[in-house]
Design a protein around this motif. Structure first.
Motif, short mmCIF file in Angstrom:
data_model
loop_
_atom_site.label_atom_id
_atom_site.label_comp_id
_atom_site.label_asym_id
_atom_site.label_seq_id
_atom_site.Cartn_x
_atom_site.Cartn_y
_atom_site.Cartn_z
N GLY A 16 9.13 8.71 -5.53
CA GLY A 16 8.02 7.87 -5.07
C GLY A 16 8.10 6.43 -5.53
O GLY A 16 7.21 5.64 -5.25
N SER A 17 9.17 6.07 -6.24
CA SER A 17 9.26 4.72 -6.80
C SER A 17 9.63 3.69 -5.74
O SER A 17 10.28 3.99 -4.74
CB SER A 17 10.27 4.68 -7.94
N TYR A 18 9.19 2.44 -5.99
CA TYR A 18 9.49 1.31 -5.12
C TYR A 18 9.54 0.05 -5.97
O TYR A 18 9.00 0.00 -7.09
CB TYR A 18 8.43 1.15 -4.03
N ALA A 19 10.17 -0.98 -5.43
CA ALA A 19 10.17 -2.32 -6.02
C ALA A 19 10.31 -3.31 -4.87
O ALA A 19 11.30 -3.26 -4.14
CB ALA A 19 11.30 -2.48 -7.02
N VAL A 20 9.32 -4.18 -4.69
CA VAL A 20 9.35 -5.18 -3.64
C VAL A 20 8.86 -6.52 -4.17
O VAL A 20 7.93 -6.56 -4.97
CB VAL A 20 8.50 -4.79 -2.40
N PRO A 21 9.48 -7.62 -3.71
CA PRO A 21 8.95 -8.94 -4.10
C PRO A 21 7.66 -9.22 -3.34
O PRO A 21 7.56 -8.94 -2.15
CB PRO A 21 10.07 -9.90 -3.69
N THR A 22 6.67 -9.74 -4.05
CA THR A 22 5.40 -10.04 -3.41
C THR A 22 4.65 -11.09 -4.23
O THR A 22 4.88 -11.22 -5.43
CB THR A 22 4.52 -8.79 -3.24
N GLN A 23 3.78 -11.81 -3.57
CA GLN A 23 2.88 -12.73 -4.26
C GLN A 23 1.44 -12.27 -4.08
O GLN A 23 0.51 -13.00 -4.36
CB GLN A 23 3.07 -14.14 -3.74
N GLY A 24 1.27 -11.07 -3.57
CA GLY A 24 -0.07 -10.54 -3.34
C GLY A 24 -0.05 -9.04 -3.41
O GLY A 24 0.38 -8.46 -4.40
N ILE A 35 7.83 -9.26 -8.68
CA ILE A 35 8.33 -7.96 -8.23
C ILE A 35 7.26 -6.92 -8.54
O ILE A 35 6.89 -6.72 -9.69
CB ILE A 35 9.66 -7.58 -8.93
N ALA A 36 6.75 -6.31 -7.48
CA ALA A 36 5.79 -5.22 -7.66
C ALA A 36 6.59 -3.92 -7.74
O ALA A 36 7.37 -3.61 -6.85
CB ALA A 36 4.82 -5.18 -6.48
#
Length: 158
Positions: free
Chosen positions: A58-66, A25-26
């Protein structure tokens, strides 16, 4: 685990191997050049089209592998590598590039003009009746222009 495949004969054994990859999670914030948070920026993983919009802070949270891709009207799409669990990313507004295409001194209409830079490859626009092509939301930095043979591209403003 039992797997049932529609249409498979009942006497056929089917083995399925499933590999579940753990998505990181970025989390972070997106801010403008002035350091203020940007609300409504679409943030997605570089390996997915699904994403989220930044909150008022301005906050965010997204699943990523890069990395993540940031997009918002008025700004060029920006790819960011996320090397830390929490990052502050700066989104810089793009500029406009106005180009006039001429042959000799006469404007040339209907010519495809290509703009390339290290952050924006292959932007294309066609010239109008006055020989003008306009590119919007171009990231800051050097760029090159190309048009058909025998014509000249002149940058008229950025």
């Amino acid at each position: 685990q039992h797997v049932n495949l529609d249409g498979a004969p009942p006497d056929v054994d089917v083995t399925a191997h499933v590999l579940l990859l753990k998505a990181e999670i970025a989390k972070g914030r997106v801010v403008g050049k002035d350091g203020r948070p940007l609300e409504g920026v679409f943030v997605r993983s570089t390996d997915s089209s699904a994403g989220t919009h930044t909150a008022a802070d301005g906050s965010y949270a997204v699943p990523t592998q890069g990395g993540v891709v940031l997009s918002r009207p008025g700004f060029p799409e920006t790819v960011c590598n996320v090397n830390e669990p929490s990052s502050t990313l700066v989104l810089t507004p793009g500029g406009s590039v106005r180009v006039r295409v001429v042959k000799g001194r006469a404007p040339v209409s209907g010519v495809e003009v290509r703009l390339d830079s290290d952050r924006s490859n292959g932007c294309k626009a066609h010239t109008d009746a006055d020989g003008v092509a306009v590119f919007e939301n171009i990231p800051p930095g050097p760029f090159s222009l190309a048009a058909g043979e025998g014509v000249d591209c002149r940058v008229e403003g950025t």
